[in-house]
Design a protein around this motif. Structure first.
Motif, PDB file in Angstrom:
ATOM      1  N   PRO A  45       9.843   0.110  -7.431  1.00 12.34           N
ATOM      2  CA  PRO A  45      10.130  -0.939  -6.449  1.00 12.34           C
ATOM      3  C   PRO A  45      11.618  -1.186  -6.242  1.00 12.34           C
ATOM      4  O   PRO A  45      12.059  -1.380  -5.097  1.00 12.34           O
ATOM      5  N   ALA A  46      12.417  -1.147  -7.308  1.00 10.60           N
ATOM      6  CA  ALA A  46      13.844  -1.419  -7.166  1.00 10.60           C
ATOM      7  C   ALA A  46      14.500  -0.434  -6.208  1.00 10.60           C
ATOM      8  O   ALA A  46      15.391  -0.806  -5.426  1.00 10.60           O
ATOM      9  N   ALA A  47      14.076   0.827  -6.240  1.00 11.76           N
ATOM     10  CA  ALA A  47      14.630   1.831  -5.331  1.00 11.76           C
ATOM     11  C   ALA A  47      14.193   1.564  -3.898  1.00 11.76           C
ATOM     12  O   ALA A  47      14.965   1.744  -2.947  1.00 11.76           O
ATOM     13  N   LEU A  48      12.948   1.124  -3.724  1.00 12.37           N
ATOM     14  CA  LEU A  48      12.422   0.848  -2.390  1.00 12.37           C
ATOM     15  C   LEU A  48      13.064  -0.380  -1.768  1.00 12.37           C
ATOM     16  O   LEU A  48      13.141  -0.499  -0.544  1.00 12.37           O
ATOM     17  N   HIS A  49      13.555  -1.289  -2.610  1.00 11.81           N
ATOM     18  CA  HIS A  49      14.190  -2.508  -2.112  1.00 11.81           C
ATOM     19  C   HIS A  49      15.510  -2.226  -1.389  1.00 11.81           C
ATOM     20  O   HIS A  49      16.063  -3.128  -0.740  1.00 11.81           O
ATOM     21  N   ALA A  50      16.012  -1.005  -1.481  1.00 10.35           N
ATOM     22  CA  ALA A  50      17.209  -0.656  -0.715  1.00 10.35           C
ATOM     23  C   ALA A  50      16.973  -0.840   0.779  1.00 10.35           C
ATOM     24  O   ALA A  50      17.907  -1.092   1.538  1.00 10.35           O
ATOM     25  N   PHE A  51      15.716  -0.734   1.202  1.00  8.60           N
ATOM     26  CA  PHE A  51      15.372  -0.974   2.611  1.00  8.60           C
ATOM     27  C   PHE A  51      14.244  -1.982   2.763  1.00  8.60           C
ATOM     28  O   PHE A  51      14.305  -2.861   3.616  1.00  8.60           O
ATOM     29  N   HIS A  52      13.204  -1.866   1.948  1.00 10.82           N
ATOM     30  CA  HIS A  52      12.015  -2.701   2.111  1.00 10.82           C
ATOM     31  C   HIS A  52      12.157  -4.020   1.360  1.00 10.82           C
ATOM     32  O   HIS A  52      12.733  -4.072   0.274  1.00 10.82           O
ATOM     33  N   THR A  53      11.590  -5.081   1.928  1.00 10.94           N
ATOM     34  CA  THR A  53      11.696  -6.399   1.313  1.00 10.94           C
ATOM     35  C   THR A  53      10.824  -6.470   0.061  1.00 10.94           C
ATOM     36  O   THR A  53       9.738  -5.883   0.008  1.00 10.94           O
ATOM     37  N   PRO A  54      11.288  -7.174  -0.965  1.00 13.73           N
ATOM     38  CA  PRO A  54      10.506  -7.273  -2.204  1.00 13.73           C
ATOM     39  C   PRO A  54       9.103  -7.831  -1.997  1.00 13.73           C
ATOM     40  O   PRO A  54       8.157  -7.389  -2.652  1.00 13.73           O
ATOM     41  N   ASP A  55       8.943  -8.796  -1.084  1.00  7.37           N
ATOM     42  CA  ASP A  55       7.616  -9.370  -0.880  1.00  7.37           C
ATOM     43  C   ASP A  55       6.657  -8.347  -0.283  1.00  7.37           C
ATOM     44  O   ASP A  55       5.463  -8.312  -0.638  1.00  7.37           O
ATOM     45  N   GLY A 107       9.208  12.078   5.885  1.00  3.16           N
ATOM     46  CA  GLY A 107       9.188  11.978   7.339  1.00  3.16           C
ATOM     47  C   GLY A 107       8.398  10.811   7.885  1.00  3.16           C
ATOM     48  O   GLY A 107       8.084  10.782   9.081  1.00  3.16           O
ATOM     49  N   THR A 108       8.072   9.831   7.044  1.00  2.00           N
ATOM     50  CA  THR A 108       7.292   8.668   7.499  1.00  2.00           C
ATOM     51  C   THR A 108       8.231   7.703   8.229  1.00  2.00           C
ATOM     52  O   THR A 108       8.656   6.696   7.694  1.00  2.00           O
ATOM     53  N   HIS A 109       8.494   8.026   9.488  1.00  2.00           N
ATOM     54  CA  HIS A 109       9.600   7.430  10.230  1.00  2.00           C
ATOM     55  C   HIS A 109       9.257   6.137  10.958  1.00  2.00           C
ATOM     56  O   HIS A 109      10.124   5.570  11.622  1.00  2.00           O
ATOM     57  N   HIS A 110       8.013   5.674  10.867  1.00  2.00           N
ATOM     58  CA  HIS A 110       7.635   4.438  11.559  1.00  2.00           C
ATOM     59  C   HIS A 110       7.729   3.199  10.677  1.00  2.00           C
ATOM     60  O   HIS A 110       7.736   2.078  11.189  1.00  2.00           O
ATOM     61  N   GLY A 111       7.756   3.374   9.369  1.00  2.00           N
ATOM     62  CA  GLY A 111       7.712   2.242   8.454  1.00  2.00           C
ATOM     63  C   GLY A 111       8.833   1.245   8.706  1.00  2.00           C
ATOM     64  O   GLY A 111       9.987   1.624   8.954  1.00  2.00           O
ATOM     65  N   LEU A 112       8.511  -0.033   8.653  1.00  2.00           N
ATOM     66  CA  LEU A 112       9.485  -1.098   8.867  1.00  2.00           C
ATOM     67  C   LEU A 112       9.846  -1.748   7.531  1.00  2.00           C
ATOM     68  O   LEU A 112       9.157  -1.557   6.529  1.00  2.00           O
ATOM     69  N   ALA A 113      10.915  -2.519   7.530  1.00  2.00           N
ATOM     70  CA  ALA A 113      11.399  -3.089   6.274  1.00  2.00           C
ATOM     71  C   ALA A 113      10.353  -3.974   5.605  1.00  2.00           C
ATOM     72  O   ALA A 113      10.239  -3.993   4.371  1.00  2.00           O
TER      73      ALA A 113
END
Length: 369
Positions: free
Chosen positions: A54-64, A129-135
């Motif tokens: 999760p910590a790596a994903l938080h570079a773009f995605h919100t923790p919640d 290549g999952t280019h649609h994902g939002l934060a």
């Protein structure tokens, strides 16, 4: 320069979005098997993708959002509130057994790929290549946005001129939203007009960071080569990139059920070959693609192209067996043509270049210059 590296994982072999979902088909696992059967993939050039924490994903995605995604995988259910807020548990983004671990592994692969090319090189991660994902929200089969995470990793490592090229049939809306107005990331997207997500219009430039080219139905190889020569290559080279991230979605080929473009896989391979030596760093990702044979053949050919391997006229018997074992519930899978089993290369789809495409290319060329 070191030989290209391939990033994969066994999680894709047993994981599925559900039997009725377009991503019920095997994709990455077939590419791995096909490349191994041909002798193109060995322990020396294969790396196992980590599952991003999760910590790596938080570079773009919100923790919640990441917490909600993990919770949905754990519970194998979502509340109405979670479905509404995060678009989890929908027809496009269903609840399934590995709904966090699978996309987090793809994201881990793209992050690892960006780290591996820190000092130069080529990495291929077809699960990316999952280019649609939002934060803060799943979007269009994409729970996470690994291209964004890869580009952020390159930026963190000190690069400041990155070109993102996307030749998927669908517009890279999540990547464009992430880097709107950037002076360090240039985005070039070629995608089918009037197709979901209905963004990426010709005149929308994401704060001068993006060059979007929506194309008409039945796009042929010669039209794509004009796009490559007049938009993708000059638009990339003029930015003097330190790294290129190429999203090589396989849904723009003629046999794909979710688009109405008509490319042969030769078009993608020429794009890969043409971009390979423009920058000292190249990360190639997968993306869309919903015909198991066309995806496996196209993406395996990408790996051969990256390695400078001449694509054979006929696959060996072991590779043909890999393709022969595939099944597909759609009508086209009931009686697939023999060449889907016997060779990687499609018959080229030549054709005229439409006047409207010439005009759109001129419009974008004027912006580049």
């Amino acid at each position: 320069m070191h030989a290209p590296l391939f990033i994969g994982s066994e999680i894709y072999r047993s994981s599925t979005y559900g039997s009725k979902h377009p991503l019920a088909i095997p994709r990455v696992s077939t590419v791995i098997d096909l490349c191994r059967a041909q002798g193109w993939l060995t322990t020396s050039n294969y790396r196992v993708s980590p599952c991003a924490k999760p910590a790596a994903l938080h570079a773009f995605h919100t923790p919640d959002y990441i917490a909600a995604l993990q919770r949905a995988e754990r519970d194998q259910a979502v509340s109405d509130e979670t479905r509404e807020k995060y678009a989890l548990g929908t027809l496009s983004n269903p609840v399934f057994a590995e709904m966090y671990r699978r996309p987090a592994t793809a994201a881990g692969g793209s992050i690892l790929g960006a780290e591996l090319i820190r000092d130069g090189g080529i990495v291929y991660s077809p699960a990316g290549g999952t280019h649609h994902g939002l934060a803060n929200r799943a979007n269009g089969f994409c729970y996470l946005n690994d291209p964004v995470l890869a580009i952020l990793t390159l930026l963190k490592n000190g690069l400041d001129r990155i070109v993102y090229v996307d030749i998927d049939a669908h517009h890279s809306d999540g990547v464009e939203a992430a880097f709107h107005g950037s002076t360090k990331v240039r985005m070039i997207s070629v995608h089918e007009a009037r197709r979901w997500p209905f963004s990426g219009t010709l005149t929308y430039d994401a704060g001068e960071a993006a060059f979007n080219l929506p194309v008409g139905r039945n796009l042929n190889d010669d039209e794509f080569y004009a796009i490559l020569d007049q938009l993708i290559l000059p638009g990339t080279a003029s930015f003097n990139p330190q790294a290129i991230v190429l999203q090589c979605g396989a849904d723009a080929v003629a046999e794909d059920p979710l688009s109405r473009l008509a490319l042969s896989n030769n078009a993608h391979w020429r794009a890969v070959a043409s971009l390979r030596d423009i920058a000292p760093r190249l990360l190639v990702l997968g993306g869309g693609g919903y015909n198991p044979w066309s995806v496996a053949r196209l993406w395996s050919g990408v790996w051969a192209t990256l390695n400078g391997i001449e694509i054979p006229d006929a696959l060996n018997s072991k590779a043909q067996s890999v393709l022969g074992d595939l099944t597909w519930s759609r009508a086209a899978g009931k009686c697939p043509p023999r060449y889907w089993f016997e060779t990687l290369r499609d018959t080229p789809n030549h054709g005229e270049i439409r006047p409207e495409l010439r005009a759109d290319l001129q419009h974008l060329a004027d912006r580049i210059s």
